[in-house]
Scaffold this active site. Structure first.
Site, PDB file in Angstrom:
ATOM      1  N   ALA A 101       0.860  -1.185   0.000  1.00 50.43           N
ATOM      2  CA  ALA A 101       0.000   0.000   0.000  1.00 50.43           C
ATOM      3  C   ALA A 101       0.894   1.232   0.000  1.00 50.43           C
ATOM      4  CB  ALA A 101      -0.925   0.004   1.217  1.00 50.43           C
ATOM      5  N   LYS A 102       0.309   2.374  -0.264  1.00 53.06           N
ATOM      6  CA  LYS A 102       1.035   3.645  -0.157  1.00 53.06           C
ATOM      7  C   LYS A 102       0.017   4.758  -0.026  1.00 53.06           C
ATOM      8  CE  LYS A 102       5.440   4.883  -0.245  1.00 53.06           C
ATOM      9  NZ  LYS A 102       6.527   4.110   0.380  1.00 53.06           N
ATOM     10  N   GLY A 103       0.403   5.816   0.644  1.00 54.89           N
ATOM     11  CA  GLY A 103      -0.500   6.942   0.811  1.00 54.89           C
ATOM     12  C   GLY A 103       0.241   8.251   0.765  1.00 54.89           C
ATOM     13  N   ASP A 142       7.102   8.140   5.694  1.00 53.41           N
ATOM     14  CA  ASP A 142       7.716   8.233   4.378  1.00 53.41           C
ATOM     15  C   ASP A 142       8.212   9.669   4.251  1.00 53.41           C
ATOM     16  OD1 ASP A 142       7.830   8.353   1.255  1.00 53.41           O
ATOM     17  OD2 ASP A 142       7.382   6.261   1.660  1.00 53.41           O
TER      18      ASP A 142
END
Length: 411
Positions: A101-103, A142
């Site tokens: 996943a990434k946001g 991040d």
């Protein structure tokens, strides 16, 4: 070619090498869920400002989805999608039980006060809290976010779901963070570099290194390389670049940057043009900054014998081809920078157990995982007669495809 197009290209190449059925190939490329939310907050002066937040949950065949949240002005759906897909393959390469996943939120953290960042983080969490969770999707820091950001997410999420320390990783130690997490990505880069060099009968000691990016990852990588006898001859960050053919005193440089916020005016090296750093003479080049820095314009001038991709997608496909023809050995991002997510996994395990590991155990386990992953990649390289990038992609894609088939999801 943008990051999403390049990632899809690498995936398709790996899929062809593995001979995957078209149905499962299509299934693995499409994200499980894409989330886009509006986050409106009051600024300190009372004005209302809206930001757009994203979360792409790519795949959960092997376990809960895992990936960072970045705050950056240029966050966009394609980038988040590409990075989410990379996380799926990265966690599979590392052989940890996660998907990808990434946001991100399209904002400039430097232009927001601490209280504004907190409000933005809490509103974003309110919008997605029912779509993340300990066994669903576990965010991490991040670019532009940190342990404090994770603390705010944990607190806001816990208001809805009760105390849930394992819902995020990269937390402060006092809230269930893991010892060794801060250095994990940089330390993992060094373990990966050691595994690569050993394959060619070399070690870090006595070799020359150039490091682009002197944030968390670059600083720790440089520090550990320096401690192991490597000679860091050039370093850059957003403030500038310095070089010293005799080797930079990394500890002195860290103190200088902590004191001044910049690499400029460091008396242990000479200033250089940042654009020349990537083509500086060295044995090992380690890009630790943004993606796409190695391209067809500069790849032909790269002098390094080895490139270790500590950043995500630092080498575009054109540069990849040029460098391969030159005989440059590239250690791909989906393996080289997996130390962070690996220790995030250790943190998650500790939170679920309610037990804290000693830092020595964290580092030893990380070394074991990184070394084992490298040998698994090499096995795929030999099996499929491919380079390290495709060795890593085929390893990761094959593991996810097998999990997908075992669950009966490919139809």
């Amino acid at each position: 070619m943008n990051a999403l197009a390049a990632t899809n290209r690498n995936f398709r190449h790996a899929s062809r090498i593995l001979g995957l059925d078209s149905k499962i190939e299509r299934s693995l490329m499409i994200p499980f869920r894409e989330i886009k939310v509006e986050c409106t907050i009051p600024k300190d002066d009372g004005t209302l400002v809206s930001y757009i937040g994203f979360r792409v949950q790519h795949d959960n065949a092997r376990g809960p989805m895992k990936g960072g949240i970045r705050y950056h002005p240029e966050v966009d759906p394609d980038e988040v999608n590409a990075l989410a897909q990379l996380m799926t393959w990265k966690t599979a390469v590392a052989d940890i039980p996660y998907g990808g996943a990434k946001g991100g939120i399209g904002c400039s953290p430097r232009d927001l006060s601490l209280s504004e960042l907190e409000r933005l983080t809490r509103v974003f969490t309110q919008k997605i809290h029912d779509l993340i969770g300990i066994h669903t999707d576990v965010p991490a820091p991040d670019m532009g976010t940190n342990a404090q950001t994770m603390a705010w997410i944990l607190d806001e999420y816990s208001k809805f779901h009760g105390h849930s320390p394992a819902v995020v990783t990269g937390k402060p130690i006092d809230l269930g963070g893991s010892l060794g997490r801060e250095a994990a990505t940089g330390r993992g880069v060094v373990f990966a570099t050691e595994a690569l060099l050993a394959e060619y009968g070399k070690s870090i000691q006595g070799l020359t290194f150039v490091i682009q990016g002197f944030g968390n990852v670059g600083t720790w990588a440089a520090k550990l390389i320096h401690e192991k006898g490597g000679k860091v001859v050039a370093v850059s960050d957003i403030t500038g670049a310095i070089r010293n053919p005799e080797g930079i005193d990394i500890n002195a440089l860290i103190k200088h940057k902590d004191a001044t916020g910049s690499l400029n005016d460091f008396n242990g090296g000479d200033a250089m043009n940042s654009d020349e750093l990537l083509i500086h003479e060295c044995d090992v080049l380690i890009p630790c900054a943004l993606g796409g820095v190695l391209n067809k314009e500069n790849a032909g001038d790269v002098k390094a014998k080895f490139i270790v991709e500590a950043a995500n997608h630092p080498t575009d496909p054109d540069a990849d081809e040029i460098l391969s023809k030159k005989g440059v050995i590239i250690l791909p991002d989906i393996y080289a920078n997996a130390g962070g997510v690996t220790v995030s996994y250790f943190e998650w395990v500790q939170n679920i157990q309610g037990f804290m590991w000693e830092e020595e155990k964290v580092n030893l386990e990380l070394q074991k995982y990184m070394t084992r992953a490298f040998h698994n990649i090499k096995t795929m390289c030999h099996t499929h007669s491919c380079n390290l990038r495709m060795g890593a992609f085929t390893l990761g894609v094959n593991r996810v495809a097998r999990a997908t088939q075992l669950r009966g999801w490919e139809a």
